[in-house]
Design an enzyme around this catalytic site. Structure first.
Site, PDB file in Angstrom:
ATOM      1  N   TYR A 158       0.537  -6.890 -17.277  1.00 15.80           N
ATOM      2  CA  TYR A 158       0.334  -5.474 -17.599  1.00 15.80           C
ATOM      3  C   TYR A 158      -1.162  -5.184 -17.632  1.00 15.80           C
ATOM      4  CZ  TYR A 158       4.033  -2.180 -18.408  1.00 15.80           C
ATOM      5  OH  TYR A 158       5.016  -1.265 -18.216  1.00 15.80           O
TER       6      TYR A 158
ATOM      7  N   GLU B 185      -2.663  -1.589 -17.814  1.00 14.90           N
ATOM      8  CA  GLU B 185      -2.950  -0.143 -17.866  1.00 14.90           C
ATOM      9  C   GLU B 185      -4.453   0.058 -18.088  1.00 14.90           C
ATOM     10  OE1 GLU B 185      -0.295   1.397 -20.835  1.00 14.90           O
ATOM     11  OE2 GLU B 185       1.350   1.578 -19.398  1.00 14.90           O
TER      12      GLU B 185
ATOM     13  N   ASP C 151      -4.818  13.768   4.074  1.00 16.32           N
ATOM     14  CA  ASP C 151      -3.852  12.696   3.845  1.00 16.32           C
ATOM     15  C   ASP C 151      -3.764  11.916   5.146  1.00 16.32           C
ATOM     16  OD1 ASP C 151      -1.656  11.082   3.647  1.00 16.32           O
ATOM     17  OD2 ASP C 151      -0.289  12.633   2.919  1.00 16.32           O
TER      18      ASP C 151
ATOM     19  N   THR D 115      -1.675   5.957   2.641  1.00 20.43           N
ATOM     20  CA  THR D 115      -0.853   4.791   2.328  1.00 20.43           C
ATOM     21  C   THR D 115      -1.639   3.569   2.768  1.00 20.43           C
ATOM     22  OG1 THR D 115       0.168   4.735   4.510  1.00 20.43           O
ATOM     23  CG2 THR D 115       1.302   6.026   2.827  1.00 20.43           C
TER      24      THR D 115
ATOM     25  N   LYS E 143       0.927   1.503   6.637  1.00 17.65           N
ATOM     26  CA  LYS E 143       1.223   1.979   7.991  1.00 17.65           C
ATOM     27  C   LYS E 143       0.230   1.325   8.960  1.00 17.65           C
ATOM     28  CE  LYS E 143       3.550   5.958   6.028  1.00 17.65           C
ATOM     29  NZ  LYS E 143       3.646   7.426   5.871  1.00 17.65           N
TER      30      LYS E 143
ATOM     31  N   ARG F 197       3.038  -2.107   0.821  1.00 22.47           N
ATOM     32  CA  ARG F 197       3.402  -0.705   0.568  1.00 22.47           C
ATOM     33  C   ARG F 197       2.590  -0.202  -0.621  1.00 22.47           C
ATOM     34  NH1 ARG F 197       7.529  -0.163   3.666  1.00 22.47           N
ATOM     35  NH2 ARG F 197       7.498   2.063   3.313  1.00 22.47           N
TER      36      ARG F 197
HETATM   37  C1  LIG Z   1       4.141   8.173   4.875  1.00 21.55           C
HETATM   38  C2  LIG Z   1       3.407   9.335   4.379  1.00 21.55           C
HETATM   39  C3  LIG Z   1       3.238   9.559   3.000  1.00 21.55           C
HETATM   40  C4  LIG Z   1       4.030   8.871   1.927  1.00 21.55           C
HETATM   41  O1  LIG Z   1       3.955   7.588   1.744  1.00 21.55           O
HETATM   42  P1  LIG Z   1       4.968   6.838   0.789  1.00 21.55           P
HETATM   43  O2  LIG Z   1       4.253   5.560   0.548  1.00 21.55           O
HETATM   44  O3  LIG Z   1       6.243   6.711   1.540  1.00 21.55           O
HETATM   45  O4  LIG Z   1       5.126   7.627  -0.459  1.00 21.55           O
HETATM   46  C5  LIG Z   1       2.421  10.596   2.595  1.00 21.55           C
HETATM   47  N1  LIG Z   1       1.828  11.388   3.485  1.00 21.55           N
HETATM   48  C6  LIG Z   1       2.007  11.233   4.801  1.00 21.55           C
HETATM   49  C7  LIG Z   1       1.326  12.167   5.738  1.00 21.55           C
HETATM   50  C8  LIG Z   1       2.813  10.214   5.289  1.00 21.55           C
HETATM   51  O5  LIG Z   1       3.015  10.084   6.597  1.00 21.55           O
END
Ligand SMILES: *Cc1c(COP(=O)(O)O)cnc(C)c1O
Length: 426
Positions: free
Chosen positions: A47, A49, A193, A219, A222, A228
């Protein structure tokens, strides 16, 4: 304790599925062994935090080391002044930023979900659409490109507090400079994003959002090819404009507000095993091999888009600048839905996902499109010469979609081809 055969047998089946199939889901990838072992490490027991050096629990000296390493490497990778590596996912990273910059009911602007935007950019079933008031901008029907002139018109009329760049199914680069000019005209925050193209941006193959945006989320699983998870970064920290102060009366910086937005704003204990794996992945992303990998991802996507076009498919915007493409099936196969193609291809061990295309005539459950990406197959070691072969498999299946013998034949070829490649080619 007795080994849980039930679960581990299922894991083995999943490993085989990944090993022998062609993975074209644009948001997926395969991590290295060292990323995998950091995720499955003792850090999960801890933990922690708080943040490195300022924790609510004892015994944090080693998680402090890995978390600080993850932060430092991430800052180096993107040239960021500040970074937070604790968001459990991309959607959580976005939620923390919204919580920090917006008040319930505030307007923000993002790409229309049916034009490639993400669930966390204002879907009515996501907190972003429930707590705040989303305004959409769109792509142009002719070109498939984001229409910045119309974005500006809408922004000047609606005066959102925040403008959001980035998407889940958009194959072209973004004009962050233009978006910052629009945001500045109405005193809005600009956020990007980069969940999808983060890896390409990190190695300089796409425009740099950190130069123009107040804040950038992503993220890590990807194109970045880590565990993840989510991250938040700023190119440059700045004083918060809300007048929020510390108990000593000092104006708090945005970095400290964003840190509070993540914890305690939306999360409790950070996933320190995942953060250790993020540190490993960011270290990998700083190497020359990763840059070469990203170049190959982009090259593979270009060649694949060309191969689809050569077979008469309508690739939205006629190609791609990044790792993915969106295919509108309606001109070539007006009767066949994205859903049907997704469900049929999976029987041949080819995984794609159905996707809305801009101005789609079908519902999100049926769709008229497919989204296809090259990050995962490139990690397996596939090169340009394999792209037309894959497109040919896909075209054969769609062209004779109810032919079960053909499916069986294609599946055999797919399994033979992929069996020759490792999960993670160096
Ligand atoms: C995949 C994605 C996310 C979300 O990611 P998670 O880890 O699945 O919550 C957010 N924004 C965009 C543009 C994405 O393609």
């Amino acid at each position: 304790m007795k080994r849980d055969e039930l679960v581990f047998e299922i894991l083995q089946k999943e490993a085989d599925r990944q090993r022998y199939g062609i993975e074209l889901i644009a948001s997926e990838n395969f991590v290295s062994d060292q990323v995998l072992s950091a995720m499955g490490s003792v850090m999960t027991n801890k933990y922690a935090e708080g943040y490195p050096g300022k924790r609510y629990y004892g015994g944090c000296q080693h998680v402090d080391e890995t978390e600080q390493l993850a932060i430092d490497r991430l800052k180096e990778l993107f040239g960021a002044e500040w970074a937070n590596v604790q968001p459990h996912s991309g959607a959580q990273a976005n939620m923390a930023v919204f919580l920090t910059l917006l008040k319930p009911g505030d307007k923000f602007m993002g790409l229309d979900l049916s034009h490639g935007g993400h669930l966390s950019h204002g879907s009515p079933v996501n907190s972003s659409g429930i707590l705040y008031q989303p305004i959409a901008y769109e792509v142009d029907e002719e070109t498939g490109l984001v229409n910045y002139d119309r974005m500006e018109e809408t922004a000047l009329r609606e005066k959102p507090k925040l403008i959001l760049a980035g998407a889940s199914a958009y194959s072209r680069d973004w004009d962050y400079k233009r978006m910052r000019e629009i945001a500045d005209k109405i005193g809005a925050f600009l956020m990007a994003d980069i969940a999808h193209p983060a890896g390409l941006i990190a190695v300089g193959l796409l425009n740099d959002p950190l130069k123009y945006c107040h804040v950038v989320t992503s993220t890590t699983h990807k194109t970045l090819r880590g565990p993840r998870g989510g991250i938040i970064m700023m190119g440059q920290d700045f004083d918060n404009p809300f007048g929020k102060t510390t108990p000593k009366g000092v104006i708090r910086s945005m970095s400290s507000l964003f840190n509070s937005g993540v914890f305690p704003g939306i999360q409790g204990g950070p996933l320190e095993h995942i953060i250790a794996a993020k540190a490993v992945a960011f270290g990998e992303a700083l190497t020359k091999e990763f840059k070469n990998y990203m170049k190959q991802v982009k090259k593979n996507a270009e060649v694949m888009a060309e191969a689809f076009v050569n077979k008469g498919y309508n690739v939205i915007s006629d190609g791609t600048d990044n790792h993915l493409m969106l295919i509108d099936l309606r001109n070539k196969f007006p009767e066949i839905t994205g859903r049907k193609v997704e469900n049929t291809l999976v029987l041949a061990d080819i995984t794609v996902n159905k996707n809305m295309v801009p101005f789609d005539s079908r519902s999100p459950f049926q769709t008229s499109g497919l989204r296809v990406g090259t990050p995962a197959i490139t990690t397996r070691g596939l090169k340009e010469e394999h792209m037309p072969i894959i497109v040919d498999f896909i075209d054969q299946v769609i062209s004779d979609i109810d032919n079960e013998d053909l499916l069986e034949k294609v599946k055999k070829q797919v399994n033979e081809m992929m069996g020759a490649f490792p999960m993670f080619a160096d």
